[in-house]
Motif scaffolding. Structure first.
Motif, PDB file in Angstrom:
ATOM      1  N   ARG A  86      -4.282 -17.523 -21.290  1.00 50.85           N
ATOM      2  CA  ARG A  86      -5.703 -17.475 -21.599  1.00 50.85           C
ATOM      3  C   ARG A  86      -6.014 -17.388 -23.089  1.00 50.85           C
ATOM      4  NH1 ARG A  86      -9.033 -15.488 -17.838  1.00 50.85           N
ATOM      5  NH2 ARG A  86     -10.648 -16.237 -19.228  1.00 50.85           N
ATOM      6  N   THR A  87      -5.239 -16.609 -23.834  1.00 48.61           N
ATOM      7  CA  THR A  87      -5.580 -16.330 -25.230  1.00 48.61           C
ATOM      8  C   THR A  87      -4.380 -16.573 -26.123  1.00 48.61           C
ATOM      9  OG1 THR A  87      -7.109 -14.606 -24.487  1.00 48.61           O
ATOM     10  CG2 THR A  87      -6.542 -14.609 -26.817  1.00 48.61           C
ATOM     11  N   ILE A  88      -4.608 -17.224 -27.237  1.00 42.93           N
ATOM     12  CA  ILE A  88      -3.557 -17.475 -28.226  1.00 42.93           C
ATOM     13  C   ILE A  88      -3.889 -16.709 -29.501  1.00 42.93           C
ATOM     14  CG2 ILE A  88      -2.461 -19.229 -29.662  1.00 42.93           C
ATOM     15  CD1 ILE A  88      -2.912 -21.242 -27.451  1.00 42.93           C
ATOM     16  N   LYS A  89      -3.011 -15.793 -29.859  1.00 39.25           N
ATOM     17  CA  LYS A  89      -3.187 -15.046 -31.106  1.00 39.25           C
ATOM     18  C   LYS A  89      -2.284 -15.657 -32.165  1.00 39.25           C
ATOM     19  CE  LYS A  89      -4.694 -10.605 -29.249  1.00 39.25           C
ATOM     20  NZ  LYS A  89      -5.963 -10.602 -29.986  1.00 39.25           N
ATOM     21  N   LYS A  90      -2.896 -16.150 -33.233  1.00 40.20           N
ATOM     22  CA  LYS A  90      -2.137 -16.795 -34.294  1.00 40.20           C
ATOM     23  C   LYS A  90      -2.211 -15.966 -35.575  1.00 40.20           C
ATOM     24  CE  LYS A  90      -4.566 -20.521 -34.006  1.00 40.20           C
ATOM     25  NZ  LYS A  90      -5.085 -21.881 -34.285  1.00 40.20           N
ATOM     26  N   ASN A  91      -1.127 -15.959 -36.296  1.00 34.96           N
ATOM     27  CA  ASN A  91      -1.079 -15.361 -37.629  1.00 34.96           C
ATOM     28  C   ASN A  91      -1.720 -13.982 -37.665  1.00 34.96           C
ATOM     29  OD1 ASN A  91       0.264 -17.684 -38.439  1.00 34.96           O
ATOM     30  ND2 ASN A  91      -1.649 -18.757 -38.842  1.00 34.96           N
ATOM     31  N   ASP A  92      -2.865 -13.812 -38.304  1.00 34.38           N
ATOM     32  CA  ASP A  92      -3.416 -12.472 -38.478  1.00 34.38           C
ATOM     33  C   ASP A  92      -3.978 -11.892 -37.185  1.00 34.38           C
ATOM     34  OD1 ASP A  92      -3.596 -10.503 -40.444  1.00 34.38           O
ATOM     35  OD2 ASP A  92      -5.760 -10.751 -40.574  1.00 34.38           O
ATOM     36  N   GLY A  93      -4.097 -12.709 -36.159  1.00 36.90           N
ATOM     37  CA  GLY A  93      -4.561 -12.192 -34.882  1.00 36.90           C
ATOM     38  C   GLY A  93      -3.447 -11.631 -34.023  1.00 36.90           C
ATOM     39  N   ARG A  94      -2.196 -11.749 -34.502  1.00 39.12           N
ATOM     40  CA  ARG A  94      -1.055 -11.266 -33.722  1.00 39.12           C
ATOM     41  C   ARG A  94      -0.984  -9.743 -33.765  1.00 39.12           C
ATOM     42  NH1 ARG A  94       3.560 -13.235 -36.627  1.00 39.12           N
ATOM     43  NH2 ARG A  94       2.134 -12.987 -38.376  1.00 39.12           N
ATOM     44  N   TRP A  95      -0.207  -9.186 -32.844  1.00 41.00           N
ATOM     45  CA  TRP A  95      -0.065  -7.734 -32.730  1.00 41.00           C
ATOM     46  C   TRP A  95       1.270  -7.276 -33.303  1.00 41.00           C
ATOM     47  CZ3 TRP A  95      -1.646  -7.520 -26.886  1.00 41.00           C
ATOM     48  CH2 TRP A  95      -3.004  -7.854 -26.774  1.00 41.00           C
ATOM     49  N   TYR A  96       1.332  -6.003 -33.646  1.00 39.73           N
ATOM     50  CA  TYR A  96       2.583  -5.343 -34.049  1.00 39.73           C
ATOM     51  C   TYR A  96       3.238  -5.993 -35.265  1.00 39.73           C
ATOM     52  CZ  TYR A  96       1.962  -3.177 -29.530  1.00 39.73           C
ATOM     53  OH  TYR A  96       1.438  -2.504 -28.468  1.00 39.73           O
ATOM     54  N   LEU A  97       2.438  -6.365 -36.239  1.00 38.33           N
ATOM     55  CA  LEU A  97       3.001  -6.948 -37.451  1.00 38.33           C
ATOM     56  C   LEU A  97       3.759  -5.910 -38.262  1.00 38.33           C
ATOM     57  CD1 LEU A  97      -0.007  -9.184 -38.549  1.00 38.33           C
ATOM     58  CD2 LEU A  97       2.126  -9.935 -37.533  1.00 38.33           C
ATOM     59  N   GLY A  98       3.437  -4.638 -38.056  1.00 35.77           N
ATOM     60  CA  GLY A  98       4.056  -3.579 -38.855  1.00 35.77           C
ATOM     61  C   GLY A  98       5.553  -3.495 -38.716  1.00 35.77           C
ATOM     62  N   THR A  99       6.100  -3.901 -37.571  1.00 29.48           N
ATOM     63  CA  THR A  99       7.548  -3.816 -37.380  1.00 29.48           C
ATOM     64  C   THR A  99       8.298  -4.802 -38.271  1.00 29.48           C
ATOM     65  OG1 THR A  99       7.482  -5.390 -35.548  1.00 29.48           O
ATOM     66  CG2 THR A  99       7.279  -3.052 -34.988  1.00 29.48           C
ATOM     67  N   ASN A 100       7.581  -5.751 -38.863  1.00 26.59           N
ATOM     68  CA  ASN A 100       8.213  -6.749 -39.720  1.00 26.59           C
ATOM     69  C   ASN A 100       8.288  -6.304 -41.178  1.00 26.59           C
ATOM     70  OD1 ASN A 100       9.326  -9.236 -38.802  1.00 26.59           O
ATOM     71  ND2 ASN A 100       8.022 -10.337 -40.246  1.00 26.59           N
ATOM     72  N   GLY A 101       7.635  -5.197 -41.527  1.00 28.87           N
ATOM     73  CA  GLY A 101       7.672  -4.716 -42.901  1.00 28.87           C
ATOM     74  C   GLY A 101       7.157  -5.753 -43.870  1.00 28.87           C
ATOM     75  N   PRO A 102       7.819  -5.941 -45.030  1.00 21.15           N
ATOM     76  CA  PRO A 102       7.361  -6.911 -46.029  1.00 21.15           C
ATOM     77  C   PRO A 102       7.740  -8.359 -45.702  1.00 21.15           C
ATOM     78  CG  PRO A 102       9.312  -5.791 -46.823  1.00 21.15           C
ATOM     79  CD  PRO A 102       8.952  -5.132 -45.530  1.00 21.15           C
ATOM     80  N   LEU A 103       8.545  -8.572 -44.664  1.00 22.73           N
ATOM     81  CA  LEU A 103       8.833  -9.944 -44.247  1.00 22.73           C
ATOM     82  C   LEU A 103       7.538 -10.600 -43.773  1.00 22.73           C
ATOM     83  CD1 LEU A 103      12.018  -9.223 -42.112  1.00 22.73           C
ATOM     84  CD2 LEU A 103      12.010 -10.473 -44.283  1.00 22.73           C
ATOM     85  N   GLN A 104       7.260 -11.803 -44.234  1.00 22.55           N
ATOM     86  CA  GLN A 104       6.017 -12.468 -43.830  1.00 22.55           C
ATOM     87  C   GLN A 104       6.304 -13.412 -42.679  1.00 22.55           C
ATOM     88  OE1 GLN A 104       3.203 -13.627 -46.778  1.00 22.55           O
ATOM     89  NE2 GLN A 104       2.551 -15.437 -45.647  1.00 22.55           N
ATOM     90  N   SER A 105       5.692 -13.132 -41.551  1.00 22.34           N
ATOM     91  CA  SER A 105       5.873 -13.977 -40.377  1.00 22.34           C
ATOM     92  C   SER A 105       4.543 -14.602 -39.991  1.00 22.34           C
ATOM     93  CB  SER A 105       6.431 -13.171 -39.201  1.00 22.34           C
ATOM     94  OG  SER A 105       5.468 -12.252 -38.725  1.00 22.34           O
ATOM     95  N   TYR A 106       4.637 -15.721 -39.310  1.00 23.40           N
ATOM     96  CA  TYR A 106       3.453 -16.415 -38.818  1.00 23.40           C
ATOM     97  C   TYR A 106       3.875 -17.193 -37.582  1.00 23.40           C
ATOM     98  CZ  TYR A 106       5.788 -19.540 -42.170  1.00 23.40           C
ATOM     99  OH  TYR A 106       6.725 -20.236 -42.891  1.00 23.40           O
ATOM    100  N   GLY A 107       2.978 -17.263 -36.631  1.00 22.41           N
ATOM    101  CA  GLY A 107       3.335 -17.917 -35.379  1.00 22.41           C
ATOM    102  C   GLY A 107       2.293 -17.704 -34.323  1.00 22.41           C
TER     103      GLY A 107
END
Length: 624
Positions: A86-107
């Motif tokens: 139903r819902t697609i969360k992309k980039n800044d809409g994704r959850w739990y970005l904090g576990t990645n620290g300073p690594l920049q992820s997108y998807g």
């Protein structure tokens, strides 16, 4: 020799009316990607976006476009069945970005809802399951350890490649491939395997690194101890702030001496709230989290390993040249029940169908090539390894012939139904006018059709835990008989296992009542059960005033292996009788409450060597 008459498929199928239950629609409907709330826009214009969460990261237009490209690759590889994405969360809409620290992820993180049909129509207000599939560039398969950077390094706890509480013999018995499956052997895979109440449970993840290079190095215990000591020396305020931890840390470090040459193992995935911290943004990797030398928790075997990387890796993740792609099939609490290598592609829906599709259809080799050849990306066209199935593969069978007996009986004006299954091919049995129901609607399993030497027709072997029943049309009149044969094969494992029949008064429309389920106690009707031992049971129950539960038991003789018993259930108004091989074994003149009529009937047996055929439902008067 049996005589058969060839019938065209059209003529035979047209005899029956057919309505799938909501549970069968849940199984057989390929939902596809048609219910997404925020689908990709073909004419999207990409502009730099500053993240609200990930340390002020800037998502470039290229990174946003690459995220949409991931979605396109996924959609070409997997057609949802059992899940409505139903819902697609992309980039800044994704959850739990904090576990990645300073690594920049997108998807992309895709949220699923269990496919749920109600009265024959899909209900999109039911059964949210949260994140079902996460695919990201540069997303780390574990947790970044915050504020712990001795020597200018960055530390993370990476999921173990394989974790299980079972020994090698048990893993071999269960057919566990520690690298998931052969087409993934060239990539980093993560497989966690344990049991919960006897069921196999898995967590699955895949990383495709650029050029096969993984920029994270495992840390030995002796080096971790040195890093911890270095951090304490550089920032004495950590222990000054936490004096009660001094002895605990010392004891934990001392305990690790025998394991200095092992890679650091951390219980579960490291929790930063367990770190020992000062007030100035410095923390200590808590040595109590290191489990080297401790026994494996068989009930919860998950662990991670300590790895380190450099600032160069951190900086590279911020560019438009990603270093890896991480496929997470255990998003949020997405444990996978059952071994992915053994998923049933016909009936596995929901999460199993998604995992199977992505493991077998998605082209991981293409992703590896795409990552390693940035100059050629514009000309590369994705194609899945295998095209996703556009149907369940559950092919409904229709008979190509009909026996002389069936032809004659179905011409009888009083016949409601006669079936000896003779014209169907032996093997898996799936027909539009016959149904199985079990597992409280959780999944569907087909019956099996067998040929038996010396017996006419073919014989249905029922799946364990499932009720077998036809379409209930035409409806049952006030007076009728239902007769059927039960065959006792030579391989019956327990002669006291019952072959059960139920007659009840519930609504036959599967969209208005729960489908017939003999694994539950009878509530508005009568059960009749026969075992090869000769033991017979009947049970009557109505939840109505004046009707007490009525349970009876008797025993008969002369039931033998490799022979069939003929059972006839006769109903006339409120009176019901049952005979076995022509001998009456049960009679009840108060079998039906006033104002009620029998509407449904079906069979149930957990023993595959006891089989069913020659079903004849006959009215006392001509069928209208």
């Amino acid at each position: 020799m049996k005589k058969t008459f060839a019938l065209t498929l059209f003529v035979f199928v047209s005899i029956f009316s057919f309505a799938q239950s909501d549970q069968e629609l849940n199984r057989d409907s390929v939902v596809g990607w048609q219910y997404i709330i925020n689908p990709i826009k073909a004419n999207a214009v990409y502009k730099p976006v500053k993240s609200q969460y990930a340390n002020g990261a800037i998502y470039s237009p290229w990174q946003q476009k690459a995220s949409d490209m991931l979605i396109s690759w996924i959609q070409q590889s997997y057609l949802p069945r059992g899940l409505a994405m139903r819902t697609i969360k992309k980039n800044d809409g994704r959850w739990y970005l904090g576990t990645n620290g300073p690594l920049q992820s997108y998807g992309v993180h895709i949220l699923g809802y269990e496919t749920h049909f109600l009265n024959g129509k899909i209900d999109l207000n039911c059964c949210e399951q949260g994140e079902r599939l996460n695919v990201d560039f540069n997303k780390f398969p574990g947790t970044y350890i915050t504020d712990f950077n001795p020597g200018g390094l960055h530390f993370l706890s990476e999921q173990a490649a394989f974790a299980s509480g079972d020994d090698e013999a048990q893993l071999s018995k269960e057919g566990i491939d520690k690298k998931i499956q052969p087409n993934l052997y060239n990539y980093r895979t993560y497989l966690e395997h344990y049991h919960n109440k006897g069921k196999e449970i898995f967590k699955v993840g895949i990383v495709v690194p650029k050029n096969g290079n993984w920029p994270f190095k495992p840390v030995l215990v002796k080096d971790a101890v040195a890093y911890i000591q270095q951090q304490m020396a550089a920032y004495p305020g950590i222990m000054q702030k936490n004096p009660y931890s001094a002895d605990i840390v010392k004891q934990a470090l001392d305990r690790l001496k025998p394991y200095y040459n092992e890679v650091v193992k951390i219980k579960g995935n490291y929790r930063n709230d367990l770190s020992i911290k000062d007030d100035n943004g410095h923390s200590l990797l808590n040595p109590e989290a290191i489990i080297n030398g401790q026994p494996v928790d068989k009930a919860y075997p998950q662990y991670s390993i300590l790895v380190t990387t450099t600032k160069q890796t951190i900086d590279q993740t911020k560019t438009d040249n990603p270093l890896w792609v991480y496929f997470d099939f255990a998003a949020m609490n997405g444990d996978i029940e059952g071994n992915p290598s053994k998923f049933d592609t016909k009936f596995g829906t929901g999460i199993p169908h998604m995992v199977y599709s992505m493991l077998h259809n998605f082209n991981y080799d293409f992703v590896a090539k795409w990552l390693s050849q940035p100059d050629a990306r514009k000309s590369m066209v994705y194609a899945p390894l295998h095209a996703p199935a556009k149907s369940t593969g559950n092919n409904f069978l229709a008979p190509v012939t009909i026996s002389a007996t069936a032809a004659a009986k179905n011409k009888d004006a009083n016949t409601i139904l006669y079936e000896d299954f003779d014209g169907y091919p032996a093997g898996t049995f799936s027909a539009k006018n016959w149904h199985t129901y079990g597992d409280h609607g959780g999944r569907v399993v087909n019956a099996t059709l067998n040929t038996i030497n010396g017996q006419n027709g073919k014989w249905i072997s029922l799946p364990n835990g499932y009720t077998f029943y036809p379409d209930f049309k035409p409806s049952l009149p006030a007076a009728f008989t239902i007769s059927y044969d039960v065959y006792f094969g030579k391989d019956v494992s327990n002669k006291r296992v019952n072959f059960s029949f139920r007659l009840d008064t519930d609504d036959p429309n599967p969209r208005k009542s729960t489908p017939l389920d003999l694994s539950d106690l009878v509530s508005n009707g009568i059960d009749f059960s026969l075992a090869m031992s000769g033991e017979i049971e009947s049970e009557k129950r109505y939840y109505l005033p004046g009707y007490e539960k009525d349970k009876r038991k008797i025993r008969i003789e002369n039931l033998k292996e490799n022979s069939a018993a003929h059972i006839t259930v006769s109903v006339k108004g409120a009176s019901l009788s049952v005979s076995v091989n022509g001998k009456e074994v049960m009679h009840d003149d108060n079998a039906l409450p006033a104002g009620k009529t029998f509407k449904r009937y079906g069979w149930y047996c957990s023993e595959p060597a006891m089989m069913l055929s020659n079903i004849h439902v006959k009215s006392a008067t001509p069928v209208k």
